[in-house]
Design an enzyme around this catalytic site. Structure first.
Site, PDB file in Angstrom:
ATOM      1  N   LYS A 260       0.822  -1.203   0.000  1.00 39.83           N
ATOM      2  CA  LYS A 260       0.000   0.000   0.000  1.00 39.83           C
ATOM      3  C   LYS A 260       0.860   1.259   0.000  1.00 39.83           C
ATOM      4  O   LYS A 260       1.995   1.253   0.481  1.00 39.83           O
ATOM      5  CB  LYS A 260      -0.937   0.007   1.208  1.00 39.83           C
ATOM      6  CG  LYS A 260      -0.296  -0.288   2.558  1.00 39.83           C
ATOM      7  CD  LYS A 260      -1.369  -0.514   3.616  1.00 39.83           C
ATOM      8  CE  LYS A 260      -0.796  -1.013   4.919  1.00 39.83           C
ATOM      9  NZ  LYS A 260      -1.839  -1.266   5.935  1.00 39.83           N
TER      10      LYS A 260
ATOM     11  N   ARG B 265     -14.761  -4.249  10.451  1.00 37.11           N
ATOM     12  CA  ARG B 265     -15.185  -3.970   9.072  1.00 37.11           C
ATOM     13  C   ARG B 265     -14.823  -5.196   8.230  1.00 37.11           C
ATOM     14  O   ARG B 265     -13.656  -5.467   7.971  1.00 37.11           O
ATOM     15  CB  ARG B 265     -14.510  -2.688   8.577  1.00 37.11           C
ATOM     16  CG  ARG B 265     -14.965  -1.476   9.401  1.00 37.11           C
ATOM     17  CD  ARG B 265     -14.012  -0.324   9.345  1.00 37.11           C
ATOM     18  NE  ARG B 265     -12.707  -0.675   9.895  1.00 37.11           N
ATOM     19  CZ  ARG B 265     -11.653   0.130   9.846  1.00 37.11           C
ATOM     20  NH1 ARG B 265     -11.756   1.321   9.267  1.00 37.11           N
ATOM     21  NH2 ARG B 265     -10.506  -0.246  10.355  1.00 37.11           N
TER      22      ARG B 265
ATOM     23  N   ASN C 150      -4.866   6.059  13.011  1.00 37.74           N
ATOM     24  CA  ASN C 150      -5.555   7.130  12.294  1.00 37.74           C
ATOM     25  C   ASN C 150      -5.743   8.337  13.196  1.00 37.74           C
ATOM     26  O   ASN C 150      -6.385   8.241  14.255  1.00 37.74           O
ATOM     27  CB  ASN C 150      -6.923   6.635  11.810  1.00 37.74           C
ATOM     28  CG  ASN C 150      -6.795   5.576  10.736  1.00 37.74           C
ATOM     29  OD1 ASN C 150      -6.748   5.892   9.559  1.00 37.74           O
ATOM     30  ND2 ASN C 150      -6.723   4.316  11.152  1.00 37.74           N
TER      31      ASN C 150
ATOM     32  N   ARG D 119     -10.421  -6.300   1.129  1.00 39.07           N
ATOM     33  CA  ARG D 119     -10.345  -5.119   1.978  1.00 39.07           C
ATOM     34  C   ARG D 119     -11.621  -4.982   2.804  1.00 39.07           C
ATOM     35  O   ARG D 119     -12.727  -5.161   2.284  1.00 39.07           O
ATOM     36  CB  ARG D 119     -10.150  -3.858   1.135  1.00 39.07           C
ATOM     37  CG  ARG D 119      -8.867  -3.839   0.331  1.00 39.07           C
ATOM     38  CD  ARG D 119      -8.860  -2.703  -0.672  1.00 39.07           C
ATOM     39  NE  ARG D 119      -9.940  -2.833  -1.646  1.00 39.07           N
ATOM     40  CZ  ARG D 119     -10.249  -1.914  -2.553  1.00 39.07           C
ATOM     41  NH1 ARG D 119      -9.550  -0.792  -2.599  1.00 39.07           N
ATOM     42  NH2 ARG D 119     -11.240  -2.105  -3.397  1.00 39.07           N
TER      43      ARG D 119
END
Length: 316
Positions: free
Chosen positions: A161, A226, A284, A234
């Site tokens: 990534k 998630r 994050n 993903r």
């Protein structure tokens, strides 16, 4: 005492209010009687050494169709006592960094910025996880395609990534012997000019990429897993993942205890940790999400917990 809450965010007309964490913060601030000011996108500026923005009075409503009203806009210098929510989404590009520098000037004028501008500049969301290597899977960051390819071959399967993406964009899953691996690495590194990250593929992703929220370094008791759907690897909600709330595991709490104190020390009042299985993959700090989903599933008020902390801090 009511505060002047200035929000710096992406255009409010384009958000999904049922899923937007910034919107949850605004609803809570308004419920507490604070005055809301919407900074028009791209309006941060400096005049004669004074940081300012073009802002408009804002009113929010918990509606899917009619969720905000703004009043007439005017130039407003940042002032002592302002609480500024810096909630603009990545990319953390030159424009974003310049905005944090302006918000640094606003700090000198007495405004409180959440999250702290220096931390927003210092903590790349991919690289920040590597401050806690004991929590992370095997990882390589490099511009060298040969080294990255050797990493994939050594681990059999890896996730590749860029360092500046969000929402699962430009993330690749590659196996040893992958015929397109050279092209993937050439694309991610820009032919060797940009850093890219390789992490050992974690098959636990099938059970979800967990988002753990920290308020002043302390974790919320539930995370949002998630979960990838269909043939997608993903779990990002932006990539079609399904959100499922879960209580934190002991390992989740251990990771939060490793990361939380350092985030609090750096002035990161609201942080999201991404955890797959037992491993931290990202930290994050720009605009962590999942407040609305967790509130709805477990009857929480995460924004309320954040504002309790902000109101208890001297100067806010």
């Amino acid at each position: 005492m009511p505060l002047d809450v200035v929000v710096v965010m992406d255009p409010i007309a384009s958000i999904k209010p049922a899923k937007d964490s910034t919107f949850a913060m605004l609803l809570e601030a308004q419920r507490r009687g604070h005055r809301l000011h919407y900074a028009l996108p791209g309006s941060l500026a400096v005049a004669d050494g004074t940081a300012r923005a073009t802002t408009a009075p804002l009113e929010v409503r918990d509606s899917k169709t009619d969720w905000f009203s703004i009043g007439p806009a005017a130039v407003r210098p940042f002032a002592a006592g302002d609480l500024v929510l810096m909630r603009k989404d990545p990319p953390v590009d030159a424009d974003y960094l310049h905005d944090t520098q302006i918000l640094g000037l606003a700090q000198r004028q007495g405004a409180r910025i959440v999250n702290e501008p220096q931390g927003l500049r210092d903590l790349n969301e991919k690289l920040a996880a590597l401050l806690f290597p004991q929590c992370c899977p095997p990882t390589l960051v490099s511009r060298d395609a040969t080294a990255l390819k050797a990493f994939v071959n050594a681990h059999g399967e890896a996730v590749l990534k860029p360092l500046d993406g969000m929402g699962g964009r430009s993330i690749f899953r590659a196996s040893a012997g992958e015929p397109n691996l050279n092209v993937i690495l050439e694309t991610l590194t820009g032919g060797g000019t940009h850093l890219a990250m390789a992490q050992r593929y974690l098959p636990e992703i099938r059970d979800g990429d967990k988002r753990i929220l920290l308020v002043d370094g302390e974790p919320v008791d539930y995370c949002l897993a998630r979960i990838p759907q269909g043939d997608e690897f993903r779990g990002n909600l932006a990539a079609g993942g399904r959100g499922e709330g879960r209580p934190l595991s002991e390992r989740d709490r251990w990771i939060a205890a490793q990361v939380g104190p350092e985030m609090k020390r750096r002035g990161m009042r609201f942080v999201g940790l991404d955890v797959i299985g037992d491993w931290l993959t990202e930290v994050n700090v720009t605009s962590p999400t999942c407040i609305r989903e967790l509130d709805a599933q477990f009857g929480l008020n995460i924004a309320g917990r954040l504002f309790d902390a902000l109101e208890a801090t001297p100067g806010t």
